[in-house]
Design a protein around this motif. Structure first.
Motif, short mmCIF file in Angstrom:
data_model
loop_
_atom_site.label_atom_id
_atom_site.label_comp_id
_atom_site.label_asym_id
_atom_site.label_seq_id
_atom_site.Cartn_x
_atom_site.Cartn_y
_atom_site.Cartn_z
N ALA A 1 68.10 13.19 84.06
CA ALA A 1 68.39 12.90 82.65
C ALA A 1 69.73 13.52 82.26
O ALA A 1 70.53 12.90 81.56
CB ALA A 1 67.26 13.44 81.77
N GLU A 2 69.97 14.72 82.75
CA GLU A 2 71.22 15.40 82.45
C GLU A 2 72.41 14.59 82.99
O GLU A 2 73.42 14.43 82.31
CB GLU A 2 71.18 16.76 83.14
CG GLU A 2 71.95 17.85 82.46
CD GLU A 2 71.63 19.16 83.16
OE1 GLU A 2 72.55 19.69 83.81
OE2 GLU A 2 70.46 19.60 83.10
N GLU A 3 72.26 14.07 84.19
CA GLU A 3 73.34 13.27 84.79
C GLU A 3 73.55 11.97 84.02
O GLU A 3 74.69 11.54 83.81
CB GLU A 3 73.01 12.97 86.25
CG GLU A 3 72.94 14.22 87.10
CD GLU A 3 72.59 13.94 88.56
OE1 GLU A 3 73.12 14.64 89.43
OE2 GLU A 3 71.79 13.02 88.85
N TYR A 4 72.45 11.35 83.59
CA TYR A 4 72.58 10.11 82.82
C TYR A 4 73.24 10.37 81.47
O TYR A 4 74.06 9.58 81.00
CB TYR A 4 71.21 9.47 82.59
CG TYR A 4 70.63 8.79 83.80
CD1 TYR A 4 71.33 7.80 84.49
CD2 TYR A 4 69.35 9.10 84.26
CE1 TYR A 4 70.78 7.17 85.59
CE2 TYR A 4 68.79 8.47 85.36
CZ TYR A 4 69.51 7.50 86.02
OH TYR A 4 68.97 6.88 87.11
N ARG A 5 72.88 11.51 80.84
CA ARG A 5 73.49 11.83 79.54
C ARG A 5 74.99 11.98 79.69
O ARG A 5 75.76 11.52 78.84
CB ARG A 5 72.88 13.12 78.97
CG ARG A 5 71.71 12.88 78.04
CD ARG A 5 71.39 14.12 77.22
NE ARG A 5 71.04 15.25 78.06
CZ ARG A 5 69.81 15.49 78.53
NH1 ARG A 5 68.81 14.68 78.22
NH2 ARG A 5 69.57 16.52 79.29
N THR B 1 75.04 5.87 92.12
CA THR B 1 74.79 7.11 92.87
C THR B 1 73.60 7.87 92.29
O THR B 1 72.76 8.37 93.03
CB THR B 1 76.06 8.00 92.82
OG1 THR B 1 77.14 7.23 93.34
CG2 THR B 1 75.88 9.26 93.65
N ILE B 2 73.56 7.95 90.97
CA ILE B 2 72.45 8.68 90.33
C ILE B 2 71.14 7.94 90.53
O ILE B 2 70.11 8.54 90.84
CB ILE B 2 72.74 8.89 88.83
CG1 ILE B 2 74.03 9.71 88.64
CG2 ILE B 2 71.57 9.58 88.14
CD1 ILE B 2 74.55 9.72 87.22
N GLU C 1 66.71 8.41 79.48
CA GLU C 1 68.17 8.53 79.46
C GLU C 1 68.84 7.49 80.38
O GLU C 1 69.99 7.15 80.18
CB GLU C 1 68.59 9.94 79.88
CG GLU C 1 68.45 10.97 78.78
CD GLU C 1 67.02 11.50 78.66
OE1 GLU C 1 66.12 10.95 79.35
OE2 GLU C 1 66.81 12.45 77.88
N ARG C 2 68.10 7.05 81.41
CA ARG C 2 68.70 6.05 82.28
C ARG C 2 69.03 4.79 81.48
O ARG C 2 70.13 4.24 81.59
CB ARG C 2 67.76 5.68 83.43
CG ARG C 2 68.43 4.64 84.31
CD ARG C 2 67.55 3.88 85.26
NE ARG C 2 66.37 3.29 84.64
CZ ARG C 2 65.48 2.60 85.32
NH1 ARG C 2 65.63 2.45 86.61
NH2 ARG C 2 64.44 2.09 84.72
#
Lengths: 172, 144
Positions: free
Chosen positions: A98-102, A134-135, A145-146
């Motif tokens: 979720a952090e990466e998507y944000r 990648t994510i 979040e995706r």
């Protein structure tokens, strides 16, 4: 993405490993590979992924890499005894993604707000889509979040599509 | 010769089997095992843990076979780039075909047995070989 009927415990392919401290480059290569796979860190030298053909194979090769680096590795198939622990694991992995998507959503929004030229928007779009893929490859329990990230990136694609100039090959 | 690999084949095993049959051993016979201990004594294992024809360093099995048999054909290395990215996904090569081929193979291995997957993917790799041979005819675009 992991889909399993509720009530059925997930199989986790679990790697227990130890790599010598020195030389550090194989140790770092292994660590990078595990990070790219989005493993759940269960403890020091213990990582796990929900099992499917792909995750099992990836961890098998990592185990070999560990052994080639002079370390020791053991692969196990594991299940949590309590459903609650499984949920906690999945939530922790989901929160990391979720952090990466944000971050992606913010980057897409920043580009959109800067009223980019068509070429700039196209370049940013290409980079963001690559990072999104990648994510997604290491996302086993997709968080909301995706969808936000996908929507933000698609809005950026719309900037180019809405502009008549884009039909002249401005986008890639 | 007899060759053995893990059952439930994916792109690295399918492409390596094609490579073996077409460039190394035309009479190759393939067996599929679920446990490394089940590899027949008269078979050469490939794409399994801890064997010569496996992943080595940054190479996938297809690349390992190319190196061990001095197959330097740039067309084969172009296919190797696709197999590598579909299998290892480490962005070492720019191979946009990889994700597509990856899902095709994953789908096939969900619905077909290993012999059928080999029978179906052989012509696919034959086709890729001819396709990239055409694009490399002028010697450009050699993957590094």
């Amino acid at each position: 993405m992991v889909t399993k009927h509720s009530g059925e415990a997930l199989d986790w392919v679990t790697l227990i490993y130890r790599v010598p401290r020195e030389p550090s480059s194989p140790r770092i290569a292994i660590w990078r590979k595990l990070r790219a796979l989005g493993v759940a860190q269960l403890g020091d030298g213990v990582v796990a992924l929900p099992e499917d053909a792909r995750t099992r194979e990836h961890l098998e090769w990592v185990a070999d890499q560990v052994i080639e680096a002079g370390g020791s590795a053991l692969l196990l198939r594991a299940q949590t005894l309590a459903r609650k622990d499984e949920r906690a694991l999945a939530h922790a992995m989901s929160r990391s993604r979720a952090e990466e998507y944000r971050d992606l959503t913010n980057r897409a929004a920043e580009v959109a707000q800067a009223s980019p030229s068509l070429a700039e928007a196209a370049r940013a779009l290409k980079r963001l889509r690559k990072d999104l893929r990648t994510i997604q490859k290491r996302d086993y329990f997709p968080p909301a979040e995706r969808d936000h990230a996908v929507a933000a990136i698609n809005r950026l694609a719309d900037i180019g599509a809405a502009d008549p100039v884009s039909t002249q090959g401005g986008r890639t | 010769m007899k060759w053995a690999t893990r059952a439930g084949i994916h792109i690295d095993r399918a492409s390596s089997a094609w490579l073996i049959r077409r460039f190394i051993d035309p009479d190759a016979e393939f067996v599929f095992v679920t446990d490394p201990d089940d590899v027949p004594t008269d078979a050469t294992p490939f794409d399994m843990r801890g064997v010569a024809y496996g992943h080595h360093g940054n190479d996938c099995t297809f690349e390992t076979i190319l190196r061990r048999h001095d197959l330097a054909d740039p067309v084969l290395w172009r296919i190797a780039a696709i197999v590598h990215e579909a299998d290892i996904e480490d962005d070492r090569y720019d191979a946009p075909e990889a994700p597509g081929l990856d899902v095709v193979l994953r789908g096939l291995s969900m619905t077909q047995d290993d012999d059928t997957v080999l029978a179906l993917t052989g012509p696919v790799f034959d086709g890729l070989f001819d396709y990239y041979r055409r694009s490399l005819i002028l010697g450009k675009d050699t993957p590094t």
